[in-house]
Design a protein around this motif. Structure first.
Motif, mmCIF file in Angstrom:
data_model
loop_
_atom_site.group_PDB
_atom_site.id
_atom_site.type_symbol
_atom_site.label_atom_id
_atom_site.label_comp_id
_atom_site.label_asym_id
_atom_site.label_seq_id
_atom_site.Cartn_x
_atom_site.Cartn_y
_atom_site.Cartn_z
ATOM 1 N N ARG A 153 0.845 -1.188 0.000
ATOM 2 C CA ARG A 153 0.000 0.000 0.000
ATOM 3 C C ARG A 153 0.884 1.244 0.000
ATOM 4 O O ARG A 153 2.059 1.189 0.384
ATOM 5 N N VAL B 110 -3.751 3.863 -1.471
ATOM 6 C CA VAL B 110 -4.078 2.967 -2.585
ATOM 7 C C VAL B 110 -3.067 1.830 -2.639
ATOM 8 O O VAL B 110 -2.047 1.856 -1.952
ATOM 9 N N SER B 111 -3.342 0.838 -3.470
ATOM 10 C CA SER B 111 -2.347 -0.197 -3.733
ATOM 11 C C SER B 111 -1.195 0.412 -4.523
ATOM 12 O O SER B 111 -1.391 1.367 -5.277
ATOM 13 N N GLY C 128 -1.882 0.043 -9.683
ATOM 14 C CA GLY C 128 -3.306 0.055 -9.977
ATOM 15 C C GLY C 128 -3.620 -0.747 -11.225
ATOM 16 O O GLY C 128 -2.743 -1.390 -11.817
ATOM 17 N N THR D 236 -6.073 -2.844 -5.737
ATOM 18 C CA THR D 236 -7.398 -2.317 -5.401
ATOM 19 C C THR D 236 -7.666 -0.930 -5.964
ATOM 20 O O THR D 236 -8.770 -0.404 -5.813
ATOM 21 N N PHE D 237 -6.677 -0.334 -6.614
ATOM 22 C CA PHE D 237 -6.813 1.003 -7.190
ATOM 23 C C PHE D 237 -7.231 0.850 -8.654
ATOM 24 O O PHE D 237 -6.426 0.484 -9.511
ATOM 25 N N ASP E 50 -8.968 2.273 -12.237
ATOM 26 C CA ASP E 50 -9.049 3.525 -12.988
ATOM 27 C C ASP E 50 -9.977 3.393 -14.186
ATOM 28 O O ASP E 50 -9.797 2.516 -15.037
ATOM 29 N N GLU F 267 -10.256 1.358 -4.234
ATOM 30 C CA GLU F 267 -10.162 2.802 -4.389
ATOM 31 C C GLU F 267 -10.485 3.073 -5.862
ATOM 32 O O GLU F 267 -9.731 2.653 -6.741
ATOM 33 N N ASP G 213 -14.016 7.919 -5.101
ATOM 34 C CA ASP G 213 -12.815 8.093 -4.283
ATOM 35 C C ASP G 213 -11.883 9.166 -4.843
ATOM 36 O O ASP G 213 -11.384 10.005 -4.099
ATOM 37 N N VAL H 120 0.197 9.485 -10.697
ATOM 38 C CA VAL H 120 -0.371 8.251 -11.236
ATOM 39 C C VAL H 120 0.070 8.140 -12.694
ATOM 40 O O VAL H 120 -0.278 8.988 -13.524
ATOM 41 N N CYS I 37 2.425 5.853 -8.587
ATOM 42 C CA CYS I 37 1.628 4.632 -8.714
ATOM 43 C C CYS I 37 1.317 4.389 -10.194
ATOM 44 O O CYS I 37 0.504 5.096 -10.787
#
Length: 343
Positions: free
Chosen positions: A6, A16-17, A20, A52-53, A55, A82, A122, A203, A277
């Motif tokens: 995380r 977030v993880s 993603g 878990t993130f 998009d 998320e 989120d 990101v 991320c």
């Protein structure tokens, strides 16, 4: 399979993880539509693996990718993820246009909430900047949506450093989404330092060069005719022949490391910092598992330097978008008949 840790995304409290999942290709742009059942299985596999993130965006489909995520998140999955989605794009007389006016911001948010079947988003990005509307006006409406609980955190995508600063002054920005990979490094000059100065998370989309670092030049021969990558200058003619050299050098280094070239390219993005991320997309569980394997690839400072010499500015030829595609550049949207640029 590597353990997915995380991370804190930005300085506003979002977690977030560390990797993603970009969901765009499940519904749009990358060839024929994929079976919905298979995509839901992939999403569930990702979440159970610790990624878990997720998009998505209103534009993907359009709308169908959000609908897919809404179905996939039923049955207790929603509480484990998320979820990030985006607004800012719409069709006007068949042409794509960017909008950031308050009425559109609110309507777009309400539409996404309905399609996703959730009460709160989120992370809500403006996908491209509407240069006709001062960013402060757009941000004030987003701030209202935060206060109303309809969104938790605010992000921008493909925004210039100046726009990021102006937006952040109205309400803290949690994340900037940008293209960052071994062959797209221009963000390192100004955008990334600005994010770090302001405590904004990064990101990275297309960290595998839209599949180039996974499959190399042969990818172009295997993708469908309606896959928009067919029209990207980097994947055409002399550009592709030139870019093939970069892939071969990355592949050689990956072989020595005992990993795939895609894992090596993805590991390079991970090694850019704990505030980054990457969100590689895929439609196959096997490819997803390979991407997770990048988390186990450790790079020494010398190996990072070697990769960065391979990925020098002159190492890649061709624009990252075609003139008639969903062309995206800082602070604007480029279309064959519409140009809103403020670089």
């Amino acid at each position: 399979m590597a353990k997915v840790g995380r991370m804190k995304l930005g300085s506003q409290g979002m977690e977030v993880s560390v990797q993603g999942l970009g969901c765009m290709g499940m519904s749009a742009f990358y060839g024929p539509l994929k079976p919905e059942e298979d995509m839901i299985k992939l999403i569930h596999h990702a979440v159970h693996s610790g990624v878990t993130f997720l998009d998505t965006a209103k534009f993907y489909g359009p709308h169908t990718n959000e609908v897919l995520l809404g179905k996939a998140l039923k049955g207790g999955i929603r509480e484990k993820v998320e979820l990030a989605t985006k607004f800012g794009d719409c069709l006007v007389d068949g042409n794509m246009e960017v909008r950031g006016d308050p009425a559109y911001v609110r309507a777009a948010c309400e539409g996404s909430l309905k399609r996703l079947q959730i009460d709160s988003i989120d992370l809500y990005y403006q996908i491209r900047i509407d240069t006709r509307v001062p960013i402060e006006i757009t941000m004030r409406e987003l701030k209202k949506l935060v206060e109303e609980g309809k969104i938790k955190y605010i992000g921008l995508s493909e925004a210039s450093a100046a726009t990021i600063r102006r937006a952040h002054a109205v309400h803290p920005i949690t994340a900037i989404q940008l293209e960052w990979s071994l062959w797209t490094r221009d963000v390192e000059e100004e955008i990334v330092p600005t994010c770090r100065e302001l405590g904004i998370g990064i990101v990275a989309y297309s960290p595998l060069g839209r599949g180039f670092f996974t499959s190399g030049p042969k990818m172009v021969e295997t993708i469908a005719n309606n896959d928009y990558r067919k029209h990207i200058p980097r994947f055409q003619g002399e550009n592709l022949e030139h870019n093939k050299i970069m892939f071969e050098r990355v592949n050689e280094m990956a072989t020595k490391k005992g990993c795939t070239p895609g894992q090596l390219a993805l590991a390079w993005v991970h090694h850019q910092g704990s505030d980054v991320c990457p969100i590689p997309g895929t439609t196959k569980i096997g490819n997803f598992d390979q991407n997770i394997g990048a988390l186990s690839v450790k790079l020494t400072p010398e190996e990072m330097a070697e990769l960065e010499s391979i990925a020098s500015a002159e190492a890649v030829k061709g624009d990252r978008y075609g003139s008639g595609d969903y062309g995206v550049y800082l602070d604007g949207f480029r279309h064959s008949t519409l140009v809103f640029l403020d670089i």
